[in-house]
Design a protein around this motif. Structure first.
Motif, PDB file in Angstrom:
ATOM      1  N   VAL A 117      -9.244   4.055  -3.302  1.00 52.88           N
ATOM      2  CA  VAL A 117      -8.413   3.307  -2.346  1.00 52.88           C
ATOM      3  C   VAL A 117      -7.040   3.048  -3.265  1.00 52.88           C
ATOM      4  CG1 VAL A 117      -8.024   1.179  -1.014  1.00 52.88           C
ATOM      5  CG2 VAL A 117     -10.542   2.068  -1.419  1.00 52.88           C
ATOM      6  N   LEU A 118      -5.913   3.853  -2.697  1.00 49.24           N
ATOM      7  CA  LEU A 118      -4.819   3.415  -3.397  1.00 49.24           C
ATOM      8  C   LEU A 118      -4.418   1.827  -2.927  1.00 49.24           C
ATOM      9  CD1 LEU A 118      -2.142   5.850  -3.940  1.00 49.24           C
ATOM     10  CD2 LEU A 118      -1.369   3.640  -2.815  1.00 49.24           C
ATOM     11  N   VAL A 119      -3.819   1.042  -3.712  1.00 50.15           N
ATOM     12  CA  VAL A 119      -3.735  -0.141  -3.726  1.00 50.15           C
ATOM     13  C   VAL A 119      -2.001  -0.504  -3.871  1.00 50.15           C
ATOM     14  CG1 VAL A 119      -3.919  -2.887  -4.211  1.00 50.15           C
ATOM     15  CG2 VAL A 119      -5.774  -1.064  -4.149  1.00 50.15           C
ATOM     16  N   ALA A 120      -1.238  -0.407  -2.874  1.00 52.73           N
ATOM     17  CA  ALA A 120       0.318  -0.725  -3.232  1.00 52.73           C
ATOM     18  C   ALA A 120       0.728  -1.936  -2.644  1.00 52.73           C
ATOM     19  CB  ALA A 120       0.992   0.506  -2.253  1.00 52.73           C
ATOM     20  N   TYR A 121       1.107  -2.709  -3.718  1.00 57.85           N
ATOM     21  CA  TYR A 121       1.745  -4.050  -3.391  1.00 57.85           C
ATOM     22  C   TYR A 121       2.651  -4.406  -4.322  1.00 57.85           C
ATOM     23  CZ  TYR A 121      -2.012  -5.320  -0.060  1.00 57.85           C
ATOM     24  OH  TYR A 121      -3.087  -5.407   0.765  1.00 57.85           O
ATOM     25  N   THR A 122       3.677  -5.357  -3.752  1.00 61.27           N
ATOM     26  CA  THR A 122       4.533  -5.713  -4.596  1.00 61.27           C
ATOM     27  C   THR A 122       4.501  -7.192  -5.316  1.00 61.27           C
ATOM     28  OG1 THR A 122       5.787  -7.068  -3.013  1.00 61.27           O
ATOM     29  CG2 THR A 122       6.636  -4.864  -3.414  1.00 61.27           C
ATOM     30  N   CYS A 123       3.300  -7.922  -4.769  1.00 66.38           N
ATOM     31  CA  CYS A 123       2.811  -9.100  -5.335  1.00 66.38           C
ATOM     32  C   CYS A 123       1.575  -8.977  -6.338  1.00 66.38           C
ATOM     33  CB  CYS A 123       2.479 -10.178  -4.194  1.00 66.38           C
ATOM     34  SG  CYS A 123       1.778 -11.602  -4.627  1.00 66.38           S
ATOM     35  N   PRO A 124       1.968  -9.449  -7.556  1.00 71.24           N
ATOM     36  CA  PRO A 124       1.022  -9.159  -8.403  1.00 71.24           C
ATOM     37  C   PRO A 124      -0.581  -9.969  -8.297  1.00 71.24           C
ATOM     38  CG  PRO A 124       2.891  -9.708  -9.819  1.00 71.24           C
ATOM     39  CD  PRO A 124       3.199  -9.887  -8.239  1.00 71.24           C
ATOM     40  N   LEU A 125      -0.542 -11.101  -7.719  1.00 72.63           N
ATOM     41  CA  LEU A 125      -1.602 -11.792  -7.382  1.00 72.63           C
ATOM     42  C   LEU A 125      -2.413 -10.932  -6.095  1.00 72.63           C
ATOM     43  CD1 LEU A 125      -3.406 -13.950  -7.847  1.00 72.63           C
ATOM     44  CD2 LEU A 125      -1.972 -15.519  -6.036  1.00 72.63           C
ATOM     45  N   LYS A 126      -1.652 -10.202  -5.264  1.00 70.23           N
ATOM     46  CA  LYS A 126      -2.482  -9.476  -4.265  1.00 70.23           C
ATOM     47  C   LYS A 126      -2.945  -8.480  -4.745  1.00 70.23           C
ATOM     48  CE  LYS A 126      -0.179 -11.551  -0.260  1.00 70.23           C
ATOM     49  NZ  LYS A 126       0.608 -11.377   1.282  1.00 70.23           N
ATOM     50  N   ILE A 127      -2.000  -7.727  -5.649  1.00 69.15           N
ATOM     51  CA  ILE A 127      -2.709  -6.412  -6.353  1.00 69.15           C
ATOM     52  C   ILE A 127      -4.170  -6.783  -6.911  1.00 69.15           C
ATOM     53  CG2 ILE A 127      -2.517  -4.864  -8.327  1.00 69.15           C
ATOM     54  CD1 ILE A 127       0.557  -4.858  -7.682  1.00 69.15           C
ATOM     55  N   ILE A 128      -4.028  -8.038  -7.673  1.00 68.22           N
ATOM     56  CA  ILE A 128      -5.410  -8.401  -8.406  1.00 68.22           C
ATOM     57  C   ILE A 128      -6.481  -8.503  -7.321  1.00 68.22           C
ATOM     58  CG2 ILE A 128      -6.559 -10.281  -9.610  1.00 68.22           C
ATOM     59  CD1 ILE A 128      -3.708 -10.234 -11.347  1.00 68.22           C
ATOM     60  N   CYS A 129      -6.182  -9.387  -6.419  1.00 67.44           N
ATOM     61  CA  CYS A 129      -7.193  -9.702  -5.005  1.00 67.44           C
ATOM     62  C   CYS A 129      -7.750  -8.215  -4.634  1.00 67.44           C
ATOM     63  CB  CYS A 129      -6.479 -10.570  -4.155  1.00 67.44           C
ATOM     64  SG  CYS A 129      -6.354 -12.152  -4.586  1.00 67.44           S
ATOM     65  N   ALA A 130      -6.520  -7.497  -4.473  1.00 63.07           N
ATOM     66  CA  ALA A 130      -7.103  -5.914  -3.579  1.00 63.07           C
ATOM     67  C   ALA A 130      -8.207  -5.288  -4.572  1.00 63.07           C
ATOM     68  CB  ALA A 130      -5.933  -5.262  -3.391  1.00 63.07           C
ATOM     69  N   ILE A 131      -7.557  -5.164  -5.915  1.00 59.41           N
ATOM     70  CA  ILE A 131      -8.412  -4.480  -6.825  1.00 59.41           C
ATOM     71  C   ILE A 131     -10.020  -5.244  -6.953  1.00 59.41           C
ATOM     72  CG2 ILE A 131      -8.777  -4.003  -9.266  1.00 59.41           C
ATOM     73  CD1 ILE A 131      -5.581  -3.730  -9.453  1.00 59.41           C
TER      74      ILE A 131
END
Length: 109
Positions: free
Chosen positions: A25-39
């Motif tokens: 699953v490619l996770v593309a976000y600009t917000c670091p907190l959302k990247i962490i949550c998605a990971i």
């Protein structure tokens, strides 16, 4: 605790969209907190996250990572902004302001 609830919601959202154990699953976000949550959400689901920093000038890079990683899904903040980055076989999962995230970041695309 702040990342636990959105991460579990992301895992549930991924499950509803047929993301299976072992899927990339490619996770593309600009917000670091959302990247962490998605990971973490991918990990809860058993999927393998491929995090990519999303930027308006980085669509070519995102497209390259998607092709090289053979990802089957992509979690993005906005389908409209990222639709041109991905081939047709990659299913876009929009997790924007109406998705499982209730966290607000000023740097959203």
């Amino acid at each position: 605790y702040r990342t636990l609830v959105p991460s579990k919601k992301t895992a549930s959202f991924a499950q509803k969209n047929d993301v299976a154990h072992g899927d990339l699953v490619l996770v593309a976000y600009t917000c670091p907190l959302k990247i962490i949550c998605a990971i973490y959400g991918c990990w809860y689901r058993g999927a393998v996250p491929v995090p990519v920093k999303a930027a308006l000038d980085g669509y070519a890079f995102i497209k390259c990572v998607a092709q090289q990683s053979n990802a089957t899904y992509a979690m993005v903040a906005n389908k409209k902004n990222f639709a041109s980055c991905f081939e047709k076989h990659i299913k876009l999962l929009e997790i924007g302001k109406f998705g499982p995230f209730f966290l607000k970041c000023d740097s959203e695309i």
